[in-house]
Enzyme design. Structure first.
Site, PDB file in Angstrom:
ATOM      1  N   CYS A 220       0.785  -1.240   0.033  1.00 47.68           N
ATOM      2  CA  CYS A 220      -0.038   0.045   0.097  1.00 47.68           C
ATOM      3  C   CYS A 220       0.914   1.282   0.029  1.00 47.68           C
ATOM      4  O   CYS A 220       2.133   1.110   0.313  1.00 47.68           O
ATOM      5  CB  CYS A 220      -0.900  -0.075   1.312  1.00 47.68           C
ATOM      6  SG  CYS A 220      -0.041   0.119   2.842  1.00 47.68           S
TER       7      CYS A 220
ATOM      8  N   GLU B 266       0.653  -0.228  16.511  1.00 48.25           N
ATOM      9  CA  GLU B 266      -0.413   0.792  16.177  1.00 48.25           C
ATOM     10  C   GLU B 266      -1.361   1.468  17.207  1.00 48.25           C
ATOM     11  O   GLU B 266      -1.274   2.445  17.640  1.00 48.25           O
ATOM     12  CB  GLU B 266      -1.130   0.672  14.868  1.00 48.25           C
ATOM     13  CG  GLU B 266      -2.099   1.756  14.435  1.00 48.25           C
ATOM     14  CD  GLU B 266      -2.842   1.381  13.305  1.00 48.25           C
ATOM     15  OE1 GLU B 266      -4.123   2.063  13.195  1.00 48.25           O
ATOM     16  OE2 GLU B 266      -2.337   0.479  12.437  1.00 48.25           O
TER      17      GLU B 266
END
Length: 340
Positions: free
Chosen positions: A32, A146
């Site tokens: 990505c 994260e």
């Protein structure tokens, strides 16, 4: 993110020994924009500053990418304390808490923040809602980098909700001032199930201004859902610590594939997985270089699965610029080189 109309494009790898055997190759797959930016950041830092360049945590969750960068001179560490004072450190794509930046300053480190801009967006949302004194319900997996980074932006306001089964443990101060945010790499369906359960308990629960689950995660899950019902087995290329890769296997099975498997390399594919199969689906996580997928296709072709049809549900054109700290130093170095 909305996907466009599906299209099919046939390509062939090797000799088709059994026409009844085929591969459905998912697209989008692999890198990505955030991963591409993060990997390129380490590569450019090595060129600009020279080896070693230190990287806090894995730059992206992929075994092959990490080993390739190590061979070029990157040194991966767990914490800033392992980085020599004054050295260069790159923060991973998953984001870090504010205290990590402060630790780097205290050690006089040249810090380059390769956090994915879509993760940074969630950090900004957390700070904004905390400033307005909201309780923030962060949907994500406990211990994921994260989640740790986002929680660090407002620890006194954020509580983790690790899936639908954790909803009953949620406690808030004011049911009229609650918002949910999410880790960017989750299963879309499971996240929506969690949100639905939360709204049953907290009818005034607010949603983030825009989707927190990133476009790439959604697109990869969508195309796997499309091909899975036709597949006897779906093989996802990705590492076990990659949340979005693990979710792809789960999505494939939930959508109708008889089996799903996660592999780092083609050599990990077991022949028994293919016994009796006529259609194999192939995809890869958002941190996986496409050459690893091509090796899987070659491996399958050698076992009779030589007919490959690429199934496309979206075209991705998003790119992110390199971190501003790195761009500044690259521009300065270029100016010096021009004057020389």
């Amino acid at each position: 993110m909305a996907a466009g109309p599906a299209s099919r494009r046939g390509t062939y790898h090797g000799r088709v020994s059994e026409p009844s055997k085929r591969v459905l190759l998912a697209k989008p797959r692999g890198y990505c924009a955030g991963v591409d930016r993060a990997v390129q950041t380490v590569e450019e830092a090595l060129k600009l500053y020279g080896a070693p360049v230190y990287v806090r945590k894995q730059i992206v969750h992929n075994k092959h990418v990490v080993s390739t960068l190590e061979a070029r001179g990157a040194i991966f560490v767990e914490e800033n304390e392992e980085v020599p004072e004054g050295a260069t450190v790159v923060f991973s794509a998953h984001g870090v808490a504010p205290e990590v930046h402060e630790q780097a300053k205290a050690r006089n480190l040249r810090a380059i923040d390769a956090t994915c801009p879509l993760v940074t967006k969630v950090h900004h949302e957390a700070k904004r809602f905390a400033k307005d004194d909201y309780d923030i319900l962060l949907i994500g997996h406990e211990g994921h980098e994260e989640v740790i980074g986002t929680s660090g932006e407002a620890p006194e306001h954020i509580q983790l909700v690790d899936g639908p089964d954790a909803v009953d443990q949620v406690v808030v101060r004011d049911p009229s001032k609650v918002v949910w945010l999410s880790q960017t790499t989750l299963s879309v369906d499971e996240t929506m199930e969690t949100v639905a359960r939360l709204k049953t308990r907290l009818p005034l629960l607010q949603s983030p201004p825009s989707d927190d689950i990133c476009y790439a995660t959604q697109n990869r899950q969508h195309v796997v859902k499309e091909i899975a019902p036709e597949c006897d087995v779906v093989i996802v290329v990705g590492s076990a610590n990659s949340s979005n890769s693990v979710r792809l296997v789960e999505v494939a099975v939930d959508a109708g594939a008889r089996a799903g498997h996660l592999v780092d390399y083609a050599s990990e594919i077991r022949d028994e997985w293919l016994e009796g199969a006529t259609t194999v689906g192939v995809s890869s996580g958002a941190s996986v270089p496409d050459d690893l997928v091509m090796e899987v296709l070659a491996h399958l072709a050698q076992r009779g699965f030589g007919e490959v049809t690429e199934f496309t549900t979206a075209e991705e054109r998003l790119t992110f610029s390199l971190p501003q700290e790195l761009r500044r130093d690259m521009k300065a170095a270029q100016a010096v080189a021009t004057q020389a």
